[in-house]
Design a protein around this motif. Structure first.
Motif, mmCIF file in Angstrom:
data_model
loop_
_atom_site.group_PDB
_atom_site.id
_atom_site.type_symbol
_atom_site.label_atom_id
_atom_site.label_comp_id
_atom_site.label_asym_id
_atom_site.label_seq_id
_atom_site.Cartn_x
_atom_site.Cartn_y
_atom_site.Cartn_z
ATOM 1 N N UNK A 441 0.829 -1.194 0.000
ATOM 2 C CA UNK A 441 0.000 0.000 0.000
ATOM 3 C C UNK A 441 0.872 1.256 0.000
ATOM 4 N N UNK A 442 0.234 2.364 -0.290
ATOM 5 C CA UNK A 442 0.929 3.649 -0.197
ATOM 6 C C UNK A 442 0.269 4.592 0.805
ATOM 7 N N UNK A 443 -0.880 4.167 1.336
ATOM 8 C CA UNK A 443 -1.563 5.003 2.318
ATOM 9 C C UNK A 443 -2.446 4.172 3.227
ATOM 10 N N UNK A 444 -2.575 4.600 4.478
ATOM 11 C CA UNK A 444 -3.410 3.920 5.476
ATOM 12 C C UNK A 444 -4.241 4.982 6.192
ATOM 13 N N UNK A 445 -5.549 4.853 6.119
ATOM 14 C CA UNK A 445 -6.457 5.783 6.781
ATOM 15 C C UNK A 445 -7.088 5.087 7.986
ATOM 16 N N UNK A 446 -6.823 5.628 9.172
ATOM 17 C CA UNK A 446 -7.268 5.009 10.421
ATOM 18 C C UNK A 446 -8.589 5.626 10.846
ATOM 19 N N UNK A 447 -9.612 4.772 10.998
ATOM 20 C CA UNK A 447 -10.958 5.228 11.346
ATOM 21 C C UNK A 447 -11.560 4.270 12.380
ATOM 22 N N UNK A 448 -11.011 4.289 13.606
ATOM 23 C CA UNK A 448 -11.426 3.291 14.608
ATOM 24 C C UNK A 448 -11.952 3.941 15.885
ATOM 25 N N UNK A 449 -12.511 5.123 15.757
ATOM 26 C CA UNK A 449 -13.183 5.701 16.908
ATOM 27 C C UNK A 449 -12.357 6.728 17.654
ATOM 28 N N UNK A 450 -12.827 7.036 18.869
ATOM 29 C CA UNK A 450 -12.273 8.141 19.651
ATOM 30 C C UNK A 450 -11.682 7.670 20.980
ATOM 31 N N UNK A 451 -10.761 8.472 21.505
ATOM 32 C CA UNK A 451 -10.125 8.205 22.789
ATOM 33 C C UNK A 451 -10.265 9.466 23.641
ATOM 34 N N UNK A 452 -10.833 9.366 24.861
ATOM 35 C CA UNK A 452 -11.022 10.575 25.669
ATOM 36 C C UNK A 452 -9.691 11.181 26.120
ATOM 37 N N UNK A 453 -9.639 12.515 26.148
ATOM 38 C CA UNK A 453 -8.424 13.227 26.562
ATOM 39 C C UNK A 453 -8.412 13.382 28.085
ATOM 40 N N UNK A 454 -8.167 12.271 28.763
ATOM 41 C CA UNK A 454 -8.276 12.271 30.228
ATOM 42 C C UNK A 454 -7.075 11.658 30.935
#
Length: 529
Positions: A441-454
């Motif tokens: 591949x030449x690109x990887x798009x990460x779309x696996x949700x959110x992480x709280x800034x805590x």
């Protein structure tokens, strides 16, 4: 290029010009140069203070400069700034033409005081909602201080430059020919990078502040709502935010904000900040909280320590630090971030035209990203950890209908592969038979949700196993006088409209807490107002 509606709107804006400006174009025989020439002729026809001349004095073609006649003030665009960048064009015309920019006076003085010659080059994409903020910030700086020059470059039109400089995300900024930074940046953030004494001065100013009645930590939808509701009670209110607007700034399209059919994240973030500034709220931007110190006695002051070494005190605190994109946390991810690993398909997708990419995540965000990218790139492989996709069925049907998309389920990404400069592939483990596989591949798009800034709150307030701040129906945390709202909390649905309601609830609860404890931090009769 401009329809009649746009002409009418632009003509009205151009009435704000106070000084003559010249559009100086550099063109060739290509179609894009023809389009740009027509656009500049149309703009010049809308105001007697604008002229267009073709000089072909710049190597990048098509490009043009906007210059203030008889001065060194100038900004330059390489490409045709339409789409998301049309606003950047309009603002550049106005600001070069003498209309004052919307920048705080102390920041203007910082920009004027910068000692040095700076040539900034920003690579943008017309589909990127993050790029205009960076482009506009650098344009403003070049108008205020002529020793600062800025060229905004459409990466899609100058692919050879993009490849040579290994630009794999937008916006990407170069300073004097060297990489400077990537991602959305405000005027304040850029100035802080250039003015090495800015952080120390900001810390000194913060140390001198009196205690607040309500201090809001975070400036997204929840924090904005909390600040407004607190300020309307007539009490001393402050906001300390790492970046005002929060993750809304990274949201392309918003269609579920009740009463507003459609808007975009940056537009909503700007409206939030303007609304907060309508009230007597002390906004402290670019401030990252690092530690929370509970009050030593009931009704005492809660302390929030900041990354710059200063601290703020308040009788009540509302935590609204939001969340960020979740990372895969595999070898190579950080090494190749912005070198093939990306998190915004809308922004960075055009840079991968004709290439092979992967999307990590089979929820709505991942499937939507794969659908969007399929229209740009050569091939998309969607990788989902679970045994089936979790996206809405209508999205799955659309995805499966696309000829250049493969779907791999029950797959655990184990490593991002690269050649030291850019992504070349990824490896994954089949969770069914434990076999290992590699994709080129030449690109990887990460779309696996959110992480709280805590993370900075561990050991201070109660957190859920997922790191969310545990709150009750009033927004109260486990620490007296400390409330929380928005995506950083255990609220079940992470939505803008819910965050705003939660922020309002937290502020009202904080006010109720104040009237049941000791006197306000600043004046004894404030709560009676």
């Amino acid at each position: 290029m401009l329809d009649e509606t746009l002409k009418t709107q632009l003509s009205a804006y151009l009435e704000k010009l106070v000084q003559p400006i010249e559009l100086v174009s550099s063109l060739d025989d290509g179609d894009k140069s023809k389009e740009l020439g027509e656009l500049l002729d149309q703009i010049a026809s809308l105001s007697d203070l604008i002229t267009h001349v073709r000089r072909d004095d710049d190597a990048r073609r098509p490009s043009f400069a906007i210059g203030r006649t008889g001065s060194d003030v100038q900004v330059r665009f390489a490409g045709i700034p339409m789409g998301h960048e049309f606003t950047s064009l309009v603002l550049a015309l106005l600001q070069v033409g003498g209309h004052p920019p919307r920048v705080e006076p102390d920041v203007i003085e910082q920009i004027r005081a910068l000692d040095g010659d700076y040539l900034f080059e920003t690579y943008f994409s017309l589909s990127c909602q993050n790029c205009p903020d960076t482009v506009q910030a650098l344009n403003v700086m070049s108008v205020i201080n002529p020793r600062i020059r800025h060229v905004a470059i459409d990466g899609a039109l100058f692919q050879a430059e993009v490849n040579a400089r290994e630009v794999m995300s937008v916006p990407t900024v170069f300073l004097n020919g060297q990489p400077f930074d990537s991602g959305r940046m405000s005027v304040e953030q850029i100035v802080a990078r250039l003015d090495t004494g800015a952080a120390a001065r900001a810390a000194e100013q913060i140390r001198a502040k009196d205690a607040f009645d309500v201090l809001v930590v975070g400036g997204g939808p929840a924090g904005s709502a909390a600040a407004i509701y607190a300020a309307r009670k007539g009490i001393r209110t402050g906001v300390a935010a790492e970046r005002f607007g929060g993750q809304v700034l990274d949201t392309l399209s918003i269609e579920n904000f009740i009463s507003v059919n459609h808007t975009e994240g940056p537009k909503l973030a700007n409206a939030l900040e303007n609304h907060v500034r309508d009230y007597d709220v002390d906004i402290m931007n670019l401030q990252r909280a690092t530690k929370l110190i509970p009050a030593s006695e009931p009704g005492g002051l809660v302390e929030v320590e900041l990354e710059n070494g200063a601290s703020l005190k308040s009788r009540a605190v509302v935590l609204s630090t939001g969340a960020r994109w979740r990372q895969m946390n595999v070898p190579g991810e950080n090494e190749y971030r912005n070198k093939g690993v990306a998190y915004c398909p809308h922004c960075d997708g055009p840079l991968f035209k004709g290439k092979r990419v992967a999307v990590i995540g089979g929820g709505n965000s991942g499937v939507e990203a794969a659908i969007d990218l399929a229209g740009i790139v050569a091939h998309v492989t969607l990788i989902e950890f679970d045994s089936k996709l979790r996206a809405d069925e209508v999205l799955q049907r659309k995805l499966r209908s696309l000829p250049n998309v493969d779907i791999i389920t029950s797959a655990c990404t184990t490593q991002v592969l690269g050649d030291g400069q850019r992504v070349t592939g990824l490896s994954y483990r089949d969770r069914g038979d434990d076999s290992q596989h590699e994709l080129q591949l030449e690109g990887i798009f990460v779309q696996i949700g959110l992480l709280p800034n805590t993370e900075w709150l561990k050991g201070t307030v109660a957190l859920s196993p997922r790191g969310e701040i545990v709150i009750d129906e009033r927004g109260q945390t486990s620490v007296p006088g400390v409330f929380a709202a928005g995506d950083c909390t255990t609220v079940p649905y992470k939505q803008i409209v819910i965050a705003m309601g939660a922020g309002s609830t937290a502020a009202l609860s904080a006010f109720d807490y104040l009237i049941r404890t000791s006197s306000p931090a600043k004046q004894d009769d404030a709560l009676a107002a």
